[in-house]
Design an enzyme around this catalytic site. Structure first.
Site, PDB file in Angstrom:
ATOM      1  N   LYS A 121     -14.709  12.183 -35.320  1.00  0.00           N
ATOM      2  CA  LYS A 121     -13.857  13.103 -36.079  1.00  0.00           C
ATOM      3  C   LYS A 121     -14.174  14.533 -35.640  1.00  0.00           C
ATOM      4  O   LYS A 121     -14.041  14.825 -34.466  1.00  0.00           O
ATOM      5  CB  LYS A 121     -14.020  12.827 -37.565  1.00  0.00           C
ATOM      6  CG  LYS A 121     -13.547  11.393 -37.899  1.00  0.00           C
ATOM      7  CD  LYS A 121     -13.610  11.016 -39.348  1.00  0.00           C
ATOM      8  CE  LYS A 121     -13.190   9.562 -39.532  1.00  0.00           C
ATOM      9  NZ  LYS A 121     -13.362   9.096 -40.915  1.00  0.00           N
TER      10      LYS A 121
ATOM     11  N   GLU B 231     -29.199  -6.440 -27.434  1.00  0.00           N
ATOM     12  CA  GLU B 231     -29.601  -6.632 -28.830  1.00  0.00           C
ATOM     13  C   GLU B 231     -31.043  -6.177 -29.010  1.00  0.00           C
ATOM     14  O   GLU B 231     -31.897  -6.434 -28.166  1.00  0.00           O
ATOM     15  CB  GLU B 231     -29.480  -8.108 -29.215  1.00  0.00           C
ATOM     16  CG  GLU B 231     -28.051  -8.503 -29.555  1.00  0.00           C
ATOM     17  CD  GLU B 231     -27.937  -9.977 -29.937  1.00  0.00           C
ATOM     18  OE1 GLU B 231     -28.957 -10.693 -29.907  1.00  0.00           O
ATOM     19  OE2 GLU B 231     -26.821 -10.405 -30.264  1.00  0.00           O
TER      20      GLU B 231
ATOM     21  N   TYR C 270     -25.605  -6.651 -22.441  1.00  0.00           N
ATOM     22  CA  TYR C 270     -26.089  -6.996 -23.781  1.00  0.00           C
ATOM     23  C   TYR C 270     -27.445  -6.336 -24.001  1.00  0.00           C
ATOM     24  O   TYR C 270     -28.301  -6.367 -23.110  1.00  0.00           O
ATOM     25  CB  TYR C 270     -26.248  -8.517 -23.923  1.00  0.00           C
ATOM     26  CG  TYR C 270     -25.288  -9.058 -24.956  1.00  0.00           C
ATOM     27  CD1 TYR C 270     -25.416  -8.664 -26.290  1.00  0.00           C
ATOM     28  CD2 TYR C 270     -24.252  -9.917 -24.623  1.00  0.00           C
ATOM     29  CE1 TYR C 270     -24.518  -9.118 -27.243  1.00  0.00           C
ATOM     30  CE2 TYR C 270     -23.354 -10.371 -25.567  1.00  0.00           C
ATOM     31  CZ  TYR C 270     -23.499  -9.968 -26.878  1.00  0.00           C
ATOM     32  OH  TYR C 270     -22.621 -10.399 -27.827  1.00  0.00           O
TER      33      TYR C 270
ATOM     34  N   THR D 140     -19.374   9.213 -38.669  1.00  0.00           N
ATOM     35  CA  THR D 140     -18.661   8.770 -37.474  1.00  0.00           C
ATOM     36  C   THR D 140     -19.007   9.768 -36.374  1.00  0.00           C
ATOM     37  O   THR D 140     -19.555  10.832 -36.638  1.00  0.00           O
ATOM     38  CB  THR D 140     -17.126   8.800 -37.670  1.00  0.00           C
ATOM     39  OG1 THR D 140     -16.755  10.146 -37.990  1.00  0.00           O
ATOM     40  CG2 THR D 140     -16.692   7.875 -38.775  1.00  0.00           C
TER      41      THR D 140
ATOM     42  N   ASP E 296     -22.206  10.572 -46.766  1.00  0.00           N
ATOM     43  CA  ASP E 296     -21.317  10.090 -45.707  1.00  0.00           C
ATOM     44  C   ASP E 296     -20.604  11.327 -45.152  1.00  0.00           C
ATOM     45  O   ASP E 296     -19.652  11.811 -45.742  1.00  0.00           O
ATOM     46  CB  ASP E 296     -20.330   9.084 -46.309  1.00  0.00           C
ATOM     47  CG  ASP E 296     -19.308   8.589 -45.290  1.00  0.00           C
ATOM     48  OD1 ASP E 296     -19.273   9.137 -44.167  1.00  0.00           O
ATOM     49  OD2 ASP E 296     -18.550   7.663 -45.629  1.00  0.00           O
TER      50      ASP E 296
ATOM     51  N   ARG F  68     -15.229   6.898 -30.435  1.00  0.00           N
ATOM     52  CA  ARG F  68     -15.104   6.204 -31.715  1.00  0.00           C
ATOM     53  C   ARG F  68     -16.400   5.459 -31.981  1.00  0.00           C
ATOM     54  O   ARG F  68     -16.816   4.625 -31.183  1.00  0.00           O
ATOM     55  CB  ARG F  68     -13.967   5.179 -31.682  1.00  0.00           C
ATOM     56  CG  ARG F  68     -12.639   5.696 -31.225  1.00  0.00           C
ATOM     57  CD  ARG F  68     -11.512   4.821 -31.724  1.00  0.00           C
ATOM     58  NE  ARG F  68     -11.350   5.038 -33.137  1.00  0.00           N
ATOM     59  CZ  ARG F  68     -10.760   6.114 -33.669  1.00  0.00           C
ATOM     60  NH1 ARG F  68     -10.248   7.045 -32.904  1.00  0.00           N
ATOM     61  NH2 ARG F  68     -10.661   6.254 -34.972  1.00  0.00           N
TER      62      ARG F  68
END
Ligand SMILES: *Cc1c(COP(=O)(O)O)cnc(C)c1O
Length: 568
Positions: free
Chosen positions: A380, A207, A205, A377, A351, A386
């Site tokens: 692609k 954060e 973790y 992203t 985008d 991903r």
């Protein structure tokens, strides 16, 4: 014919003699040592250097010598696609090539005369592989190697825990290997990217941001994330990067919340004309939070209607204008968009999910100098894991970071951030630039095939990695086309065309993209062939004979261009 040669201390005498002999005959020979016969060395150190060079294709043939030749053989034959033959007379020298196509010749140097060594090497070099039934046997060796290789991959590890899932993963691997994937948003990530995602950062973790975490034990997460951030900034020449968004959609939501309040107006591209769901399509939560106004493309030429964008901007006074699309095959004029945004005092966001790889390679103009915020992203054209990321101008840095965490997300996927960092570095190489140029070339070659009736390419061509094919004139729907092509192992997606009169479950078109076939090494010749197969089959979609033949052709082509070289 490049020859790699190596030996241990016991083989140096023969190695030196062979090297000068071969050089005199005009062969480029590279000597990997050892160089000093007074000092005892370990044969695996030299065998592995030579065998690796043969395995990865840097050299065509190798020669290894140790005392008996046995140690060298054992080591060399541990490498993929290496066939090292320990020979001891003229007959074995001949058959090592004739039947086994040995690409490394191994000699025992202890009692070997220089004359015999030269003679054996000559015989081996001058004999040709016979092929035929012997090729079949070599194929079986490759099969064994591939199976053993996969022992180290996820399928095999999973097998020990959950056979059913392991089987499905192996089926997917096979599906990807045996298909020509033309889905424009997909790619084939490197093994380094795959491996990075399977790391122990899965357990962690983190954060917060580097240096400001809400958990202990984040020192290595900090280093990893800082590296990813620095690489993203350098790759795209950006002021600031946030590498935590778990997807393109999360990146977009975060970007919206960095600069907007609920109820604000945004101006974006219509889903039906190539925009993305997150650009405020009615089914997206974005449409429930913001007041969405859409622009589209012109009916005549399929190009973005910049005049309409400007008119809608002036009429609606949006707080944010978004450029970027999921199925638009032309260069987007970011300068023009920025001018319109400035005119109405709107933020400008791009985008670049689809074109990030092209932008990184300089094959598509970069939005970074123009946009306040750029979202993307990583999976692609960029060919990473991903995931998503955001770039922004310095003045928006804190707002963007806060919008991602704690605004939209909790703990970042640090294992994915490792993989993002891998892919950012891969994207800085000359090889990657060549790759992206080839992606566009392949796309143009394929689009050209469909430039005549009854086919129609939306906008009349392509400048990037994809194009939209209108099948109205062919008389079949996008859905039928997708299904028909899937039967021969060609994977595309049905896609609405601008002004489509069919519902999105049917559509009048398909989207064709070249990132994955280009990653596999396919060039103009293969792209042309694939396009011609598609064209011929879509004109005759129920011809079973054709389907059978084309399925075989597709499998052959896939075999020639494996998705992961040492797995197939
Ligand atoms: C793919 C895509 C996204 C969303 O990415 P996900 O990772 O699937 O959420 C956003 N915008 C555009 C333009 C895209 O093409």
């Amino acid at each position: 014919m490049r020859i790699a040669i190596g030996s241990d201390h016991r083989g140096i005498r023969i190695k030196e003699s062979l090297r000068s002999y071969l050089e005199r005959k005009g062969f480029p020979v590279f000597d990997f040592g050892a160089y000093n016969d007074n000092e005892s060395v370990d044969y695996p150190d030299f065998a592995s250097q030579v065998a690796e060079k043969i395995s990865n294709g840097d050299f065509d043939l190798g020669i290894l010598i140790c005392g008996t030749g046995i140690g060298m053989s054992i080591v060399a034959n541990k490498f993929y696609n290496v066939r090292a033959a320990l020979i001891n007379d003229e007959e074995t020298a001949k058959f090592a090539k004739l039947h086994n196509n040995a690409n490394i010749l191994v000699l025992g140097g202890n009692n070997l005369s220089q004359e015999s060594a030269r003679k054996y090497v000559d015989i081996w070099l001058n004999t040709s592989f016979e092929g035929g039934r012997h090729q079949k046997r070599l194929d079986k060796i490759i099969e064994i190697e591939s199976k053993n290789k996969s022992r180290y991959n996820v399928v095999d590890i999973l097998e020990g825990y959950d056979k059913q899932l392991a089987h499905l993963v192996s089926l997917e691997l096979k599906r990807e290997q045996d298909s020509i994937v033309l889905i424009a948003s997909e790619n084939i990530a490197s093994k380094a990217v795959l491996a990075a995602q399977g790391s122990v950062f899965t357990n962690k973790y983190a954060e917060g941001y580097p240096g400001k975490r809400y958990y202990g034990g984040c020192e290595f997460c900090d280093d990893i994330e800082n590296i990813a951030i620095e690489r993203a900034k350098k790759l795209f020449n950006a002021d600031h990067a946030n590498v935590q968004p778990i997807s393109g959609s999360a990146a977009n939501l975060s970007a919206y919340f960095a600069v907007l309040n609920p109820g604000d107006t945004i101006l974006t591209m219509k889903l039906a004309h190539g925009g993305h769901l997150t650009h405020g399509a009615t089914v997206s939560i974005v449409s429930k939070i913001f007041n969405v106004v859409h622009y589209g493309v012109r009916k005549e030429d399929g190009l973005i209607d910049y005049e309409e964008v400007e008119r809608l901007a002036i009429e609606n006074k949006p707080k944010l204008i978004v450029a970027g699309a999921s199925s638009y095959s032309r260069i987007i004029d970011f300068d023009r968009f920025k001018n319109i945004a400035d005119k109405v005092g709107a933020y400008f966001m791009v985008d670049m999910a689809h074109i990030a790889g092209l932008v990184a390679a300089g094959v598509h103009p970069s939005p970074v100098p123009f946009a306040d915020i750029v979202t993307s992203t990583t999976h692609k054209t960029l060919r990473g894991p991903r995931g998503g990321f955001i770039l922004c101008k310095e003045y928006l840095k804190d707002k963007v970071d806060k919008a991602v965490f704690p605004g939209i997300q909790g703990g970042p996927l640090v294992h994915t951030i490792v993989a993002k960092a891998v892919s950012f570095r891969e994207a800085m190489t000359e090889e990657f630039k060549d790759y992206q140029r080839q992606v566009v070339t392949n796309s143009k070659v394929m689009a050209e095939v469909f430039m005549e009736e009854p086919f129609r390419v939306i906008s009349g061509g392509t400048d990037n990695h994809l194009f939209l094919l209108d099948l109205t004139g062919v008389g079949i729907t996008g859905k039928t086309a997708e299904k028909t092509l899937e039967e021969i192992g060609v994977v595309v997606n049905k896609n609405a065309i601008p002004f489509d009169d069919k519902p999105p479950t049917l559509t009048s078109g398909i989207r064709i993209g070249t990132p994955t076939i280009t990653t596999r090494g396919m060039k103009e010749k293969e792209s042309l062939k694939i396009a011609e197969i598609i064209k011929d089959l879509l004109l005759d979609p129920y011809n079973m004979n054709k389907k059978r033949n084309y399925r075989e052709e597709v499998i052959d082509l896939c075999k020639k261009f494996p998705i992961y070289k040492d797995l197939f």
